[in-house]
Scaffold this motif. Structure first.
Motif, PDB file in Angstrom:
ATOM      1  N   PHE A   1       0.952  -1.085  -4.314  1.00  0.00           N
ATOM      2  CA  PHE A   1       1.209   0.139  -3.375  1.00  0.00           C
ATOM      3  C   PHE A   1       2.411   0.243  -2.613  1.00  0.00           C
ATOM      4  N   GLN A   2       2.581  -0.816  -1.765  1.00  0.00           N
ATOM      5  CA  GLN A   2       3.886  -0.696  -0.981  1.00  0.00           C
ATOM      6  C   GLN A   2       5.110  -0.166  -1.487  1.00  0.00           C
ATOM      7  N   SER A   3       5.257  -0.642  -2.766  1.00  0.00           N
ATOM      8  CA  SER A   3       6.419  -0.403  -3.619  1.00  0.00           C
ATOM      9  C   SER A   3       6.481   0.814  -4.310  1.00  0.00           C
ATOM     10  N   ALA A   4       5.249   1.395  -4.374  1.00  0.00           N
ATOM     11  CA  ALA A   4       5.051   2.686  -5.244  1.00  0.00           C
ATOM     12  C   ALA A   4       5.450   3.850  -4.607  1.00  0.00           C
ATOM     13  N   TYR A   5       5.971   4.866  -5.641  1.00  0.00           N
ATOM     14  CA  TYR A   5       6.405   6.047  -5.106  1.00  0.00           C
ATOM     15  C   TYR A   5       5.166   7.037  -5.092  1.00  0.00           C
ATOM     16  N   ILE A   6       5.261   7.716  -3.799  1.00  0.00           N
ATOM     17  CA  ILE A   6       4.045   8.522  -3.471  1.00  0.00           C
ATOM     18  C   ILE A   6       4.819   9.914  -3.282  1.00  0.00           C
ATOM     19  N   HIS A   7       4.667  11.080  -4.045  1.00  0.00           N
ATOM     20  CA  HIS A   7       5.142  12.331  -4.087  1.00  0.00           C
ATOM     21  C   HIS A   7       4.427  13.210  -3.204  1.00  0.00           C
TER      22      HIS A   7
ATOM     23  N   ASP B   1       8.573   2.070   2.045  1.00  0.00           N
ATOM     24  CA  ASP B   1       8.853   2.386   3.624  1.00  0.00           C
ATOM     25  C   ASP B   1      10.124   3.358   3.740  1.00  0.00           C
ATOM     26  N   ALA B   2      10.796   3.583   2.865  1.00  0.00           N
ATOM     27  CA  ALA B   2      11.769   4.545   2.992  1.00  0.00           C
ATOM     28  C   ALA B   2      11.450   6.136   2.338  1.00  0.00           C
TER      29      ALA B   2
ATOM     30  N   SER C   1       4.358   8.095   5.934  1.00  0.00           N
ATOM     31  CA  SER C   1       4.304   6.624   6.124  1.00  0.00           C
ATOM     32  C   SER C   1       3.125   6.084   5.385  1.00  0.00           C
ATOM     33  N   LYS C   2       3.144   4.712   4.815  1.00  0.00           N
ATOM     34  CA  LYS C   2       2.038   4.185   4.454  1.00  0.00           C
ATOM     35  C   LYS C   2       1.350   2.978   5.272  1.00  0.00           C
ATOM     36  N   THR C   3      -0.178   2.846   4.891  1.00  0.00           N
ATOM     37  CA  THR C   3      -0.750   2.038   6.023  1.00  0.00           C
ATOM     38  C   THR C   3      -1.631   1.484   5.101  1.00  0.00           C
ATOM     39  N   GLY C   4      -2.196   0.240   5.503  1.00  0.00           N
ATOM     40  CA  GLY C   4      -2.865  -0.670   4.674  1.00  0.00           C
ATOM     41  C   GLY C   4      -2.449  -0.957   3.427  1.00  0.00           C
ATOM     42  N   THR C   5      -3.368  -1.129   2.270  1.00  0.00           N
ATOM     43  CA  THR C   5      -2.838  -1.288   1.075  1.00  0.00           C
ATOM     44  C   THR C   5      -2.994  -0.494   0.153  1.00  0.00           C
ATOM     45  N   ASN C   6      -3.393   0.940   0.772  1.00  0.00           N
ATOM     46  CA  ASN C   6      -3.671   2.274  -0.221  1.00  0.00           C
ATOM     47  C   ASN C   6      -3.577   3.362   0.217  1.00  0.00           C
TER      48      ASN C   6
END
Length: 112
Positions: free
Chosen positions: A44-50, A69-70, A85-90
Motif C-alpha cells: 500500500f505505501q508504494s501504491a498510487y492512490i488517485h 509519500d509523494a 497522506s497515507k496512514t497505517g497499512t491501508n
C-alpha cells in the motif's frame, strides 16, 4: 458508502476501496478530510492512490495522486487547496483546505 471495486481476471487479487463517509459538511474556512480504506493492495505505501473531484454538470477531474509519500498535482494551483497522506497499512486521507461553496462536489479515490 462509496465503494470502488477492481477485479483482475489474470489472477491478481481484487482491490476494494471504501469511503465510509457519504457526506461531509463543514463551516467555511475549515478543512474537510475524507478517508479511503484500501483492501487487497499488497504494498500500500508504494501504491498510487488517485483522488478525483466531480462537480455537477462537469466532467470528473483528477486532482492529485499519491505514491510513496509523494503527492503529485494535476494543476499546481491545487497545492494550497488539496493535500493527501497515507496512514497505517491501508488508509489514504484526502484534505480540502479552507473550504468554501466552490468546493461542493463528489470526491472519490481510485487505484490503478
Amino acid at each position: 458508502l462509496l465503494c470502488v471495486l477492481f477485479f483482475f481476471p489474470d489472477g491478481r487479487a481484487q482491490v476494494l476501496l471504501k469511503q465510509s463517509l457519504v457526506s461531509v459538511t463543514k463551516r467555511q474556512t475549515t478543512t474537510a478530510r475524507i478517508e479511503c480504506i484500501a483492501e487487497g493492495i499488497s504494498d500500500f505505501q508504494s501504491a498510487y492512490i488517485h483522488w478525483y473531484r466531480h462537480i455537477p454538470s462537469k466532467a470528473p477531474e483528477r486532482v492529485l495522486y499519491i505514491g510513496s509519500d509523494a503527492v503529485s498535482y494535476d494543476d499546481s494551483a491545487y497545492r494550497s487547496k488539496y493535500s493527501s497522506s497515507k496512514t497505517g497499512t491501508n488508509v489514504c486521507i484526502f484534505s480540502v483546505n479552507n473550504i468554501n461553496s466552490n468546493d461542493e462536489g463528489t470526491y472519490y479515490c481510485a487505484y490503478w
